[in-house]
Design a protein around this motif. Structure first.
Motif, PDB file in Angstrom:
ATOM      1  N   GLU A   1      -2.072   9.338  21.607  1.00 49.84           N
ATOM      2  CA  GLU A   1      -0.895   9.326  22.471  1.00 49.84           C
ATOM      3  C   GLU A   1      -0.256   7.946  22.383  1.00 49.84           C
ATOM      4  N   VAL A   2       1.088   7.918  22.168  1.00 48.69           N
ATOM      5  CA  VAL A   2       1.779   6.631  22.078  1.00 48.69           C
ATOM      6  C   VAL A   2       2.118   6.143  23.476  1.00 48.69           C
ATOM      7  N   GLY A   3       2.907   6.975  24.147  1.00 53.56           N
ATOM      8  CA  GLY A   3       3.140   6.818  25.564  1.00 53.56           C
ATOM      9  C   GLY A   3       3.574   5.451  26.050  1.00 53.56           C
ATOM     10  N   ASP A   4       4.540   4.790  25.377  1.00 53.80           N
ATOM     11  CA  ASP A   4       5.117   3.616  26.024  1.00 53.80           C
ATOM     12  C   ASP A   4       6.470   3.959  26.636  1.00 53.80           C
ATOM     13  N   GLY A   5       6.835   5.227  26.585  1.00 55.02           N
ATOM     14  CA  GLY A   5       8.086   5.660  27.213  1.00 55.02           C
ATOM     15  C   GLY A   5       7.873   5.881  28.705  1.00 55.02           C
ATOM     16  N   ASN A   6       8.967   6.087  29.386  1.00 54.88           N
ATOM     17  CA  ASN A   6       8.900   6.245  30.842  1.00 54.88           C
ATOM     18  C   ASN A   6       8.789   7.681  31.295  1.00 54.88           C
ATOM     19  N   LEU A   7       9.259   8.615  30.458  1.00 54.84           N
ATOM     20  CA  LEU A   7       9.456   9.962  30.980  1.00 54.84           C
ATOM     21  C   LEU A   7       8.523  11.021  30.391  1.00 54.84           C
ATOM     22  N   ASN A   8       8.158  10.889  29.120  1.00 55.60           N
ATOM     23  CA  ASN A   8       7.561  12.024  28.415  1.00 55.60           C
ATOM     24  C   ASN A   8       6.242  11.685  27.739  1.00 55.60           C
ATOM     25  N   LEU A   9       5.580  12.762  27.263  1.00 59.10           N
ATOM     26  CA  LEU A   9       4.384  12.588  26.431  1.00 59.10           C
ATOM     27  C   LEU A   9       4.809  12.482  24.973  1.00 59.10           C
TER      28      LEU A   9
ATOM     29  N   MET B   1      17.784   5.898  15.496  1.00 62.25           N
ATOM     30  CA  MET B   1      17.935   6.089  16.933  1.00 62.25           C
ATOM     31  C   MET B   1      17.043   7.249  17.367  1.00 62.25           C
ATOM     32  N   ILE B   2      16.311   7.056  18.458  1.00 62.91           N
ATOM     33  CA  ILE B   2      15.456   8.123  18.996  1.00 62.91           C
ATOM     34  C   ILE B   2      15.843   8.398  20.455  1.00 62.91           C
ATOM     35  N   ASP B   3      15.235   9.423  21.030  1.00 60.23           N
ATOM     36  CA  ASP B   3      15.206   9.640  22.476  1.00 60.23           C
ATOM     37  C   ASP B   3      16.567   9.892  23.149  1.00 60.23           C
ATOM     38  N   PRO B   4      17.368  10.852  22.623  1.00 62.45           N
ATOM     39  CA  PRO B   4      18.670  11.110  23.257  1.00 62.45           C
ATOM     40  C   PRO B   4      18.619  12.177  24.360  1.00 62.45           C
ATOM     41  N   GLU B   5      17.571  12.174  25.181  1.00 67.12           N
ATOM     42  CA  GLU B   5      17.455  13.226  26.202  1.00 67.12           C
ATOM     43  C   GLU B   5      18.507  13.087  27.306  1.00 67.12           C
ATOM     44  N   PHE B   6      19.149  11.909  27.420  1.00 65.34           N
ATOM     45  CA  PHE B   6      20.206  11.716  28.420  1.00 65.34           C
ATOM     46  C   PHE B   6      21.575  12.157  27.899  1.00 65.34           C
TER      47      PHE B   6
ATOM     48  N   ILE C   1       9.010  -0.097  14.074  1.00 63.66           N
ATOM     49  CA  ILE C   1       8.637  -0.471  15.430  1.00 63.66           C
ATOM     50  C   ILE C   1       9.877  -0.454  16.319  1.00 63.66           C
ATOM     51  N   ILE C   2       9.644  -0.453  17.611  1.00 64.59           N
ATOM     52  CA  ILE C   2      10.752  -0.446  18.567  1.00 64.59           C
ATOM     53  C   ILE C   2      11.531  -1.770  18.461  1.00 64.59           C
ATOM     54  N   LEU C   3      12.853  -1.647  18.334  1.00 61.12           N
ATOM     55  CA  LEU C   3      13.708  -2.828  18.151  1.00 61.12           C
ATOM     56  C   LEU C   3      13.464  -3.880  19.237  1.00 61.12           C
TER      57      LEU C   3
ATOM     58  N   ALA D   1       3.121  13.350  11.940  1.00 57.46           N
ATOM     59  CA  ALA D   1       4.297  13.838  12.665  1.00 57.46           C
ATOM     60  C   ALA D   1       4.196  13.375  14.111  1.00 57.46           C
ATOM     61  N   ILE D   2       5.357  13.419  14.768  1.00 55.45           N
ATOM     62  CA  ILE D   2       5.410  13.095  16.199  1.00 55.45           C
ATOM     63  C   ILE D   2       5.555  14.394  16.974  1.00 55.45           C
ATOM     64  N   VAL D   3       4.766  14.544  18.025  1.00 56.99           N
ATOM     65  CA  VAL D   3       4.931  15.663  18.952  1.00 56.99           C
ATOM     66  C   VAL D   3       5.340  15.073  20.293  1.00 56.99           C
ATOM     67  N   LYS D   4       6.553  15.394  20.707  1.00 60.00           N
ATOM     68  CA  LYS D   4       7.064  14.883  21.986  1.00 60.00           C
ATOM     69  C   LYS D   4       7.214  16.043  22.957  1.00 60.00           C
ATOM     70  N   GLN D   5       6.647  15.897  24.139  1.00 60.96           N
ATOM     71  CA  GLN D   5       6.707  16.983  25.118  1.00 60.96           C
ATOM     72  C   GLN D   5       7.163  16.434  26.467  1.00 60.96           C
TER      73      GLN D   5
ATOM     74  N   ILE E   1       8.780  18.706  17.582  1.00 60.34           N
ATOM     75  CA  ILE E   1       7.972  18.093  16.526  1.00 60.34           C
ATOM     76  C   ILE E   1       8.944  17.452  15.542  1.00 60.34           C
ATOM     77  N   MET E   2       8.730  16.175  15.280  1.00 57.92           N
ATOM     78  CA  MET E   2       9.702  15.445  14.459  1.00 57.92           C
ATOM     79  C   MET E   2       9.021  14.457  13.516  1.00 57.92           C
ATOM     80  N   GLU E   3       9.847  13.885  12.679  1.00 58.59           N
ATOM     81  CA  GLU E   3       9.406  12.904  11.697  1.00 58.59           C
ATOM     82  C   GLU E   3       8.719  11.718  12.382  1.00 58.59           C
ATOM     83  N   TYR E   4       7.579  11.334  11.839  1.00 59.06           N
ATOM     84  CA  TYR E   4       6.866  10.139  12.313  1.00 59.06           C
ATOM     85  C   TYR E   4       7.453   8.935  11.601  1.00 59.06           C
ATOM     86  N   LEU E   5       8.148   8.104  12.343  1.00 58.14           N
ATOM     87  CA  LEU E   5       8.752   6.911  11.765  1.00 58.14           C
ATOM     88  C   LEU E   5       7.679   5.842  11.647  1.00 58.14           C
ATOM     89  N   SER E   6       7.376   5.476  10.428  1.00 57.04           N
ATOM     90  CA  SER E   6       6.327   4.500  10.175  1.00 57.04           C
ATOM     91  C   SER E   6       6.633   3.808   8.856  1.00 57.04           C
TER      92      SER E   6
END
Ligand code: ADP
Ligand code: MG
Ligand code: MG
Length: 417
Positions: free
Chosen positions: A39-47, A250-255, A121-123, A58-62, A113-118
């Motif tokens: 689990e990466v989990g440095d975000g505020n909202l999701n797994l 760019m990632i995380d456009p849930e807003f 790192i986060i800008l 791959a990345i699994v975001k839930q 399920i999306m591409e694992y960017l590797s």
């Protein structure tokens, strides 16, 4: 998983639950017993999980039915995953190569399920470390121009734009977070606020008594809610961008939702200016003069690239129902199209300064702080960086109609610093 009711994944259950998922198997390998899940989990909202198998990752975001950072006392609907998925598909079409590839989406499980960017790192992390990325201004400037232009009535078939407007209008709860956390809470003692105290107490009281600032913040909130001109990323800060020296995604456009073009640009530039003001707090790891100069250059270049690409699209792709060619170029009046372009860009400019100023404030006074300042352990030092940023934010938000160039804003930042 499609037919079962929603259930949150865990590191332990992921391989069992997704072991027969064809999209995932074809990317990383069929032998789910060999998958490694973190689990990466440095975000505020999701797994967010990284899954690695014999032939790749791959990345699994839930999404969860609540805010991850706060817990189930703060419910948040799963459908944010639906909006993230649809925003990603549109961004991929409008700005190819700028977002991770999508392999699979399950609406009921709120799972992408999306591409694992590797090795990306986060800008934000890179900037805190003092790394100068050579391509970010170009890449982000192009991303913003392409997505903001191509998601609007300047480009789209109006029937399709209106359908999209309706689709994203349902992203109510995430808009509500922005409406309150960004535009209102910083300016009164809202419950979830915090700031570096007691060092900033005096300045915070001053800002909350500042009538011009509060009126301006509400004017910008009005613009945010009422000016549904394009599909925004909605959360375009340096924590939503992943980089290598060569690549930017760019990632995380849930807003995502339909709002003013200037919002994404203002939020993004605010994050560069905050990085600028935070550098003093990271100087024990080496002088940051060159880094500060770099950050101001990035701001200049990002805005220049945005304007150049937006202007290019205006001249070559203006196929929507606004500022029709039939009224301008087709009548032989090229200057009319140029006049209208200048007007549109000028409005974006004036508004982005407002959004940028407010974004700086909410990151220092509100609930969601950023690591640029938070990782400065010495509280007096952190507060002195934050105070400068707060004054800068106030100045550009309130005086945005009297400020004429990005150099002027950067000179102001340097003066305050
Ligand atoms: P949240 O919505 O909870 O903020 P994010 O989408 O920002 O979640 O993801 C949280 C973290 O997971 C990111 O900061 C990043 O470290 C990692 N991450 C997310 N998507 C990817 C990806 N496609 N490739 C690599 N890492 C990712
Ligand atoms: Mg995030
Ligand atoms: Mg997010």
């Amino acid at each position: 998983t499609g037919k079962l009711p929603f259930e949150a994944l865990s590191v332990e259950t992921l391989a069992t639950r997704l072991g027969t998922n064809e999209a995932l198997c074809s990317k990383i390998g069929k032998d789910a017993s060999a998958w490694k899940v973190r689990e990466v989990g440095d975000g505020n909202l999701n797994l967010v999980f990284i899954v690695e198998g014999a032939s790749g990752g791959a990345i699994v975001k839930q999404a969860l039915p609540y805010v991850r950072l706060v817990g189930d006392s703060w419910p948040l609907p799963l459908k944010r995953s639906f909006f993230e998925y649809h925003a990603l598909t549109r961004q991929a079409a409008r700005a190819p190569g700028s977002v991770p590839a999508i392999y699979y989406f399950d609406e009921v499980q709120a799972l992408i399920i999306m591409e694992y960017l590797s090795p990306h790192i986060i800008l934000r992390r890179a900037l805190i470390e003092g790394r100068q990325l050579p391509n970010i201004a170009r890449d982000i400037g192009l991303f913003m121009a392409r997505t903001l232009f191509r998601g609007s009535d300047l480009s789209m078939v109006t029937k399709e734009r209106k359908a999209d407007l309706a689709l994203f209008a349902d992203n109510v709860e995430l808009c509500d977070i922005t409406e309150n956390l960004v535009f209102s809470d910083p300016y009164f003692d809202a419950k979830m606020n915090r700031h570096t105290s007691p060092q900033l107490d005096g300045l915070v009281a001053e800002l909350r008594a500042d009538r011009d600032l509060k009126v301006e913040a509400q004017r910008l909130k009005h613009l945010f809610t009422a000016n549904a001109e394009t599909l925004l990323h909605g959360d375009l800060h340096s924590g939503s961008i992943m980089v290598t020296d060569q690549e930017t995604r760019m990632i995380d456009p849930e807003f995502a939702f339909y709002g003013p073009m200037a919002f994404d640009i203002g939020m993004l530039l605010a994050n560069f200016w905050m990085s600028f003001f935070s550098q003093r707090g990271h100087e024990q790891k080496g002088k940051r003069d060159a880094m500060r100069a770099y950050l101001l250059d990035v701001v200049v270049e990002t805005w220049a690239v945005f304007r150049a690409e937006f202007s290019h699209l205006w001249r070559t792709e203006r196929t929507g129902m606004l500022y029709q060619r039939s009224l301008f170029e087709d009548q032989g009046d090229i200057l009319a199209a140029e006049q209208a372009l200048d007007d549109v860009l000028h409005q974006i400019w004036t508004d982005l300064l407002g959004f940028a100023g407010i974004e700086v404030h909410r990151r220092i006074l509100g609930l969601a702080h950023n690591a640029d300042f938070e990782t400065i352990a010495d509280e007096d030092l952190r507060a002195s960086c934050e105070a400068k940023a707060l004054k800068f934010g106030r100045h550009i938000a309130v005086n945005r109609r009297q400020i004429h160039s990005i150099d002027e804003v950067n000179n102001l930042a340097a003066l305050i610093e």
